[in-house]
Write an enzyme that holds these catalytic residues in place. Structure first.
Site, PDB file in Angstrom:
ATOM      1  N   CYS A 129      17.983  62.935 -38.191  1.00 49.06           N
ATOM      2  CA  CYS A 129      17.880  64.186 -37.221  1.00 49.06           C
ATOM      3  C   CYS A 129      17.103  62.876 -35.814  1.00 49.06           C
ATOM      4  O   CYS A 129      16.021  61.444 -35.707  1.00 49.06           O
ATOM      5  CB  CYS A 129      16.229  64.845 -37.824  1.00 49.06           C
ATOM      6  SG  CYS A 129      15.117  65.896 -36.034  1.00 49.06           S
ATOM      7  N   HIS A 179      15.301  74.115 -37.345  1.00 53.86           N
ATOM      8  CA  HIS A 179      14.449  73.352 -35.822  1.00 53.86           C
ATOM      9  C   HIS A 179      14.472  74.316 -34.938  1.00 53.86           C
ATOM     10  O   HIS A 179      12.732  74.877 -34.665  1.00 53.86           O
ATOM     11  CB  HIS A 179      15.528  72.178 -34.747  1.00 53.86           C
ATOM     12  CG  HIS A 179      15.405  71.440 -35.000  1.00 53.86           C
ATOM     13  ND1 HIS A 179      14.395  70.536 -35.285  1.00 53.86           N
ATOM     14  CD2 HIS A 179      16.398  70.341 -35.168  1.00 53.86           C
ATOM     15  CE1 HIS A 179      14.639  69.177 -35.814  1.00 53.86           C
ATOM     16  NE2 HIS A 179      15.871  69.139 -35.951  1.00 53.86           N
ATOM     17  N   GLU A 210      20.169  72.879 -37.192  1.00 62.84           N
ATOM     18  CA  GLU A 210      19.539  73.174 -35.996  1.00 62.84           C
ATOM     19  C   GLU A 210      19.212  74.577 -35.573  1.00 62.84           C
ATOM     20  O   GLU A 210      18.248  74.063 -34.861  1.00 62.84           O
ATOM     21  CB  GLU A 210      20.716  72.950 -34.306  1.00 62.84           C
ATOM     22  CG  GLU A 210      21.554  71.400 -34.704  1.00 62.84           C
ATOM     23  CD  GLU A 210      20.668  70.865 -34.239  1.00 62.84           C
ATOM     24  OE1 GLU A 210      19.636  70.450 -33.510  1.00 62.84           O
ATOM     25  OE2 GLU A 210      21.147  69.225 -34.580  1.00 62.84           O
TER      26      GLU A 210
HETATM   27 ZN    ZN Z   1      17.659  67.310 -36.252  1.00 62.48          ZN
END
Ligand code: ZN
Length: 231
Positions: A141, A188, A185
């Protein structure tokens, strides 16, 4: 904070409060407007080792309104996120808006399942359904430099986002590596990091070696105007 930075931020506040021109008329939050307009085309990527950054990385992101989706600010943010994730110093396959300090449901990622493997932007992204078996693969990441982990994920997902031009919902079924990126993603956007799901996390010295020349040039330094009073 340098005087000229403070002046520029104050100017943005004044323009925003007056309604401004079209560029500043979108209902993005004032701070979001500042980040979008003041950032270089390669944006600063928030990291977990920074206390203020980590709070944003753990927040739940909001949807964009139709007006925001069709604003120049959204277009600018999309361009800058695409530029950031593809930059040599980041070299990522995906980037979520909270990683650049914008708590909105926007993701830029690479579609390895499409011809030409293009990078695309997905606003108001959600996973509707998980498909297939659980697969385990390595993940890293951009917000957790120098680490990698083995993460269990679904082999496929059904995703939904909003087409920024028609403002209509769009769904797609994705499998394989691209489905893993969608899951990483989308996490996130809910304040979840891969380390929360990983079966193991280890150091990744190659990552640091690759980044060392850019780090020496200050490519990962937090801009002065983004630093809070804790610095
Ligand atoms: Zn990430």
């Amino acid at each position: 904070m340098k005087a000229k930075h403070l002046f520029f931020i104050l100017l943005l506040y004044v323009l925003a409060s007056c309604g401004g021109g079209r560029k500043l008329s979108g209902p993005f939050e004032v701070w979001e407007r500042t980040v979008i307009t003041m950032s270089d085309s390669v944006m600063y990527v928030n990291v977990v080792s920074d206390m203020e950054d980590s709070l944003g990385l753990r927040a739940v992101s909001k949807d964009l309104t139709d007006e925001e989706l069709q604003s120049d600010l959204y277009a600018m943010l999309s361009r800058k996120m695409l530029c950031t994730v593809q930059s040599p110093q980041q070299g990522g396959v995906g980037l979520a808006a909270p990683q650049v300090g914008i708590l909105r449901r926007i993701v830029a990622l690479q579609r390895f399942d499409k011809e030409g493997e293009p990078f695309e932007v997905y606003p108001n992204l959600y996973i509707l359904e998980h498909l297939g078996d659980t697969v385990r693969g390595p993940e890293g990441c951009l917000s957790i430099p120098g680490k990698r982990g083995v993460v269990p994920r679904s082999e496929g997902v059904v995703v939904r986002w909003t087409d920024w031009q028609t403002l209509q919902p769009v769904t797609d079924t994705v499998h394989g590596f691209t489905a893993i990126i969608f899951q990483h993603e989308t996490d996130h956007l809910d304040g979840v990091l891969y380390t929360d799901r990983a079966e193991s996390v280890v150091d990744n010295p190659e990552w640091m070696e690759e980044r060392a020349p850019y780090a020496a040039e200050g490519a990962y330094d937090k801009p002065l105007w983004l630093r809070g009073p804790g610095y």
